[in-house]
Design an enzyme around this catalytic site. Structure first.
Site, mmCIF file in Angstrom:
data_model
loop_
_atom_site.group_PDB
_atom_site.id
_atom_site.type_symbol
_atom_site.label_atom_id
_atom_site.label_comp_id
_atom_site.label_asym_id
_atom_site.label_seq_id
_atom_site.Cartn_x
_atom_site.Cartn_y
_atom_site.Cartn_z
ATOM 1 N N HIS A 1 2.478 19.144 -32.600
ATOM 2 C CA HIS A 1 1.476 19.994 -31.948
ATOM 3 C C HIS A 1 0.091 19.787 -32.559
ATOM 4 O O HIS A 1 -0.057 19.841 -33.790
ATOM 5 C CB HIS A 1 1.869 21.465 -32.073
ATOM 6 C CG HIS A 1 3.062 21.848 -31.267
ATOM 7 N ND1 HIS A 1 2.960 22.394 -30.009
ATOM 8 C CD2 HIS A 1 4.392 21.766 -31.540
ATOM 9 C CE1 HIS A 1 4.173 22.638 -29.536
ATOM 10 N NE2 HIS A 1 5.067 22.269 -30.446
ATOM 11 N N GLU B 1 15.533 26.544 -29.158
ATOM 12 C CA GLU B 1 14.889 26.825 -30.444
ATOM 13 C C GLU B 1 14.896 28.329 -30.691
ATOM 14 O O GLU B 1 15.477 28.813 -31.650
ATOM 15 C CB GLU B 1 13.456 26.302 -30.452
ATOM 16 C CG GLU B 1 12.724 26.565 -31.764
ATOM 17 C CD GLU B 1 11.233 26.269 -31.684
ATOM 18 O OE1 GLU B 1 10.624 26.098 -32.754
ATOM 19 O OE2 GLU B 1 10.672 26.238 -30.565
#
Length: 368
Positions: free
Chosen positions: A24, A213
Site C-alpha cells: 500500500h 483477512e
C-alpha cells in the site's frame, strides 16, 4: 531482524530479485516524509521526529483487529492530498522497493481518499504515475532495474467502486494494471460492489480483492463469485476450509473444503503478508507467532502463496525481512524463497510474455 545482512545458504536475501504484489502506498511512506508533508499542510502528528513516528505506528498496529489497524492510516492519507505529496511519496516508494531488491511491484492505493484539497481522480492517478516513473528513473541511474504498476483501490465502505473501476480501465496502458477492493471486511462484502465487478469483467480487467483477512470464508466466497477475483488480498483464512485430520512428523493429512480446493486447483494467488497478518489478527485462530502462521501449511499443500509487506511503515518491515522471518520460522531454503517469487511473477497483472521475462529474471538472479 536486520534486513541488510540476512543470508540463506550464503546468499544475501536483499540482493535477490523479488516481486511485491501487495504493497500500500499510504502504508509504505518514509516517516520523515510524513513529518515534512504534515508540516507543509499544518497537520498535527503524534510525534515530532521520524523515529518517534515509527515507534507510534509500531505501537498502535498491534491491535489484533483489522478495523483498529486501518484507523492508523488517517495520518498518512491526510498528508497525501497534494500533487507534490503524491509525486514524492510514489517516487520514494519505488526507490525503497528497488533498494530492497524488488524488480517488479504493484502499488495499491485508493484515489477517492486523496481529493480533499481540490485534486480530481484523474489528477491523483497522474501524480502517482509521475512519481512512479521518476522513481524508476532514479533507480535505473543507480543500476537497479524495477518496474511498478498501479492497482486502483475502491473502498468497500463507500459507494464509489463503479467510478473507480471506470477510472482504472481509463488508465489501462498508462500505468494502471488492475483493480482492488479494500477496507473493513465485516459488513461490507464484495457483493455490495457487484456493478463495479460486472463492469470490470466486461472490460476483461483483472481484479484482486481483500478477503479472508478481517473476515472468514464468506468474505472469500464473495470475492471469488461476486468479485471474480483472480488473486486474494491476504486470503489467509482460506485455511479455515481445511480440516487437518492428522500430523505425523512433517506429514500432514488434510481434507479440503470445496472453496479451498477451488482456490488451490485454479492457482488463485494468495497475497499473504506474514507480519501484517499477525498484527491485524488475521491468523489469531492459529496462534500469535510467526511459526503458527498457516503460511507453511498452505505452501506445503500446493497453494499459490506469495510473500508481501502490506504496509512497510506501519509494520516496520521490508520484503527481505518478511522472507527472512519465514525462513527462520519454517527452515526454508533458497529453493523455497525462489518458489514464492515465481508464484508472484505468475500472478502479476502483466501480459504472459512479460510474466515469462520476469520469471527468467528471478531464475537467473537466484542461480547467480
Amino acid at each position: 531482524m536486520a534486513t541488510d545482512d540476512v543470508r540463506i545458504q550464503g546468499k544475501k536475501l536483499k540482493t535477490l530479485p523479488k516481486v511485491s504484489l501487495h504493497d500500500h502506498l499510504d502504508g509504505g511512506m518514509r516517516a520523515q516524509t510524513v513529518l515534512e508533508l504534515a508540516d507543509d499542510l499544518d497537520l498535527e502528528l503524534p510525534a515530532d521526529d521520524a523515529e518517534g513516528l515509527e515507534d507510534w505506528f509500531s505501537d498502535h498496529v498491534e491491535s489484533g483487529s483489522l478495523e483498529d489497524y486501518l484507523e492508523k492510516f488517517s495520518l498518512t492519507v491526510g498528508v497525501l492530498q497534494t500533487r507534490e505529496g503524491l509525486v514524492r511519496a510514489a517516487k520514494e516508494f519505488v526507490e525503497d522497493l528497488a533498494d530492497d531488491g524488488v524488480v517488479y511491484a504493484e502499488v495499491r492505493w485508493a484515489p477517492e481518499q486523496h481529493l480533499t484539497r481540490g485534486l480530481s481522480l484523474d489528477d491523483v492517478v497522474d501524480a502517482v504515475q509521475e512519481g512512479i516513473e521518476e522513481g524508476e528513473d532514479a533507480a535505473d541511474a543507480r543500476g537497479k532495474d524495477i518496474r511498478v504498476g498501479q492497482l486502483l483501490t475502491a473502498m468497500r465502505q463507500t459507494a464509489r467502486s463503479r467510478e473507480i473501476a471506470e477510472l482504472a480501465v481509463a488508465w489501462r496502458g498508462r500505468g494502471v494494471v488492475g483493480f482492488d477492493l479494500a477496507g473493513p471486511e465485516d459488513g461490507f462484502p464484495a457483493s455490495n460492489h457487484r456493478a463495479a465487478f460486472d463492469y470490470l469483467a466486461e472490460q476483461f480487467f483483472p481484479t484482486t480483492v481483500h478477503a479472508g483477512e478481517g473476515a472468514g470464508l464468506a468474505s472469500i466466497r464473495s470475492a471469488l463469485i461476486d468479485g471474480r477475483a483472480v488473486r486474494l488480498g491476504h486470503g489467509v483464512r482460506i485455511a479455515n476450509d481445511l480440516d487437518v485430520v492428522s500430523r505425523e512428523g512433517e506429514e500432514v493429512l488434510v481434507t479440503f473444503g470445496d472453496m479451498a480446493r477451488w482456490v488451490r486447483d485454479r492457482e488463485i494467488t494468495l497475497e499473504l503478508s506474514p507480519t501484517s497478518n499477525l498484527q491485524s489478527g488475521a491468523v489469531t485462530a492459529w496462534g500469535d507467532s510467526m511459526d503458527a502462521h498457516p503460511f507453511d501449511l498452505l505452501y506445503q499443500l500446493g497453494f499459490s502463496v506469495t510473500v508481501n509487506v502490506d504496509n512497510r511503515l506501519m509494520s516496520r518491515t521490508t520484503l527481505t525481512r518478511e522472507l527472512g522471518l519465514l525462513a527462520q520460522a519454517f527452515d526454508y531454503d533458497l529453493d523455497d524463497l525462489e518458489a514464492f517469487q515465481l508464484n508472484a511473477a505468475a500472478g502479476a497483472f502483466l501480459p504472459v510474455e512479460e510474466r515469462e521475462e520476469l520469471i527468467e529474471i528471478i531464475a537467473e538472479g537466484f542461480q547467480r
